[in-house]
Write a protein that holds these residues in place. Structure first.
Motif, mmCIF file in Angstrom:
data_model
loop_
_atom_site.group_PDB
_atom_site.id
_atom_site.type_symbol
_atom_site.label_atom_id
_atom_site.label_comp_id
_atom_site.label_asym_id
_atom_site.label_seq_id
_atom_site.Cartn_x
_atom_site.Cartn_y
_atom_site.Cartn_z
ATOM 1 N N GLN A 90 1.938 3.650 -12.676
ATOM 2 C CA GLN A 90 2.263 5.025 -13.026
ATOM 3 C C GLN A 90 3.449 5.122 -13.997
ATOM 4 O O GLN A 90 3.650 6.149 -14.641
ATOM 5 C CB GLN A 90 2.543 5.836 -11.759
ATOM 6 C CG GLN A 90 1.283 6.085 -10.936
ATOM 7 C CD GLN A 90 1.559 6.776 -9.617
ATOM 8 O OE1 GLN A 90 2.679 7.227 -9.350
ATOM 9 N NE2 GLN A 90 0.541 6.857 -8.753
ATOM 10 N N LEU A 102 0.854 0.670 -7.543
ATOM 11 C CA LEU A 102 0.660 2.055 -7.966
ATOM 12 C C LEU A 102 1.882 2.585 -8.704
ATOM 13 O O LEU A 102 1.766 3.227 -9.756
ATOM 14 C CB LEU A 102 0.350 2.934 -6.756
ATOM 15 C CG LEU A 102 -1.034 2.784 -6.125
ATOM 16 C CD1 LEU A 102 -1.140 3.659 -4.879
ATOM 17 C CD2 LEU A 102 -2.144 3.145 -7.114
ATOM 18 N N ARG A 110 -0.038 8.924 -4.315
ATOM 19 C CA ARG A 110 -1.420 9.380 -4.388
ATOM 20 C C ARG A 110 -1.553 10.702 -5.128
ATOM 21 O O ARG A 110 -2.592 10.986 -5.743
ATOM 22 C CB ARG A 110 -1.992 9.504 -2.975
ATOM 23 C CG ARG A 110 -3.489 9.798 -2.922
ATOM 24 C CD ARG A 110 -3.985 9.930 -1.508
ATOM 25 N NE ARG A 110 -3.300 10.973 -0.760
ATOM 26 C CZ ARG A 110 -3.583 11.313 0.496
ATOM 27 N NH1 ARG A 110 -4.531 10.668 1.164
ATOM 28 N NH2 ARG A 110 -2.916 12.275 1.102
ATOM 29 N N ALA A 154 -7.086 3.114 -7.411
ATOM 30 C CA ALA A 154 -6.569 4.080 -6.443
ATOM 31 C C ALA A 154 -7.617 4.490 -5.415
ATOM 32 O O ALA A 154 -7.293 4.700 -4.232
ATOM 33 C CB ALA A 154 -6.034 5.311 -7.164
ATOM 34 N N GLU A 169 -2.728 10.376 -8.603
ATOM 35 C CA GLU A 169 -4.004 9.703 -8.809
ATOM 36 C C GLU A 169 -5.160 10.670 -8.567
ATOM 37 O O GLU A 169 -5.047 11.612 -7.773
ATOM 38 C CB GLU A 169 -4.141 8.509 -7.858
ATOM 39 C CG GLU A 169 -3.015 7.486 -7.953
ATOM 40 C CD GLU A 169 -3.058 6.675 -9.231
ATOM 41 O OE1 GLU A 169 -4.122 6.642 -9.882
ATOM 42 O OE2 GLU A 169 -2.030 6.053 -9.579
#
Length: 271
Positions: free
Chosen positions: A190, A186, A239, A145, A242
């Motif tokens: 997740q 991502l 984001r 990330a 992260e």
């Protein structure tokens, strides 16, 4: 040998021919299958992803003769190496009459433990491949990330410049890059799923796939701008999950630049 329940009959026939032929070569010490074979999720459209382990003493010779080995299997109509995916050890082949795609990844036995999935051993000599696999667990490359955040806003600026210059197809290609390199990995990670780009994203994360549709554009400035804005919104949402050091100044500059391009486009009645 017990095959996966989802292995199509035509794939099984070809696989058995490969095993019968390759096992006769004393320089080869093991063959394993990864991908959808290993996870038992094959169908008529699946590839065969094979790892061919070579005695290190004969590695150079086998690599020089890879195509001869592959062409010994009946039905090979074409084959090429995998530099386009960053893997020169790979040979990709197509077999008639059923148009089956086979990936042959030739590796030295000493490198065989480094693998991205839990490949299933199909054949080996003296348990050599099993011993190598016992030394190291499979590990699929994970998205970093911070690495993404360090680059994302410069990437966004780059995409905006392509719209501003009128390089619309280039901008479309860059959106694809961002989906494959940033958004999908991502999102998959997740959700504790293998972060393999956009592959099977429709089945694995259907709700996220619906959101991705808004990042697809036609080669026109207004469509492209909307797709980039959706890309930004999705990235900012991802984001939040992260732990990264944000580049706030770069983010603001890139977003302002995108807004300038949008204002220019909106002021042009022909855009």
């Amino acid at each position: 040998m017990k095959y996966p329940s989802t292995l199509p009959h035509q794939h099984q026939q070809l696989l058995e021919q490969i095993l019968a032929q390759f096992s006769q070569d004393a320089r080869l010490v093991g063959i394993a299958a990864g991908g959808s074979y290993a996870s038992n999720h094959m169908d008529q459209f699946s590839d065969l992803d094979l790892i061919i382990a070579i005695d290190p003493e004969h590695y150079a010779a086998v690599m020089a003769q890879r195509f001869q080995l592959i062409e010994k299997i009946p039905g090979c109509v074409s084959a090429f190496t995998g530099e386009h995916v960053g893997e020169p050890r790979l040979v990709i082949a197509l077999y008639a009459p059923h148009a089956i795609h086979v990936d042959f990844k030739f590796v030295s036995l000493s490198d065989a433990a480094q693998r991205v999935d839990d490949a299933k051993i199909l054949w080996q000599r003296d348990e050599q491949l099993t011993k190598m696999y016992d030394m190291q667990a499979p590990c699929y490359p994970q998205p970093n990330a911070q690495w993404i955040e360090d680059r994302f806003w410069i990437w966004l600026h780059y995409g905006a410049t392509k719209i501003g210059r009128g390089e619309y197809f280039e901008a479309m290609e860059f959106l694809s890059f961002l989906r494959t390199t940033v958004l999908s990995p991502l999102a998959l990670r997740q959700h504790n799923l293998t972060p393999s780009g956009v592959r099977t994203i429709e089945m694995r994360l259907p709700q996220f796939a619906e959101q991705l549709k808004a990042t697809i554009a036609v080669p026109e400035p207004r469509s492209l701008l909307q797709a980039f804005e959706q890309t930004v919104a999705l990235y900012q949402t991802l984001r939040q999950q992260e732990s990264v050091q944000r580049h706030a100044e770069a983010e603001q500059l890139a977003l302002s630049y995108l807004a300038q391009i949008k204002a220019t486009v909106q002021s042009n009645p022909y855009a």
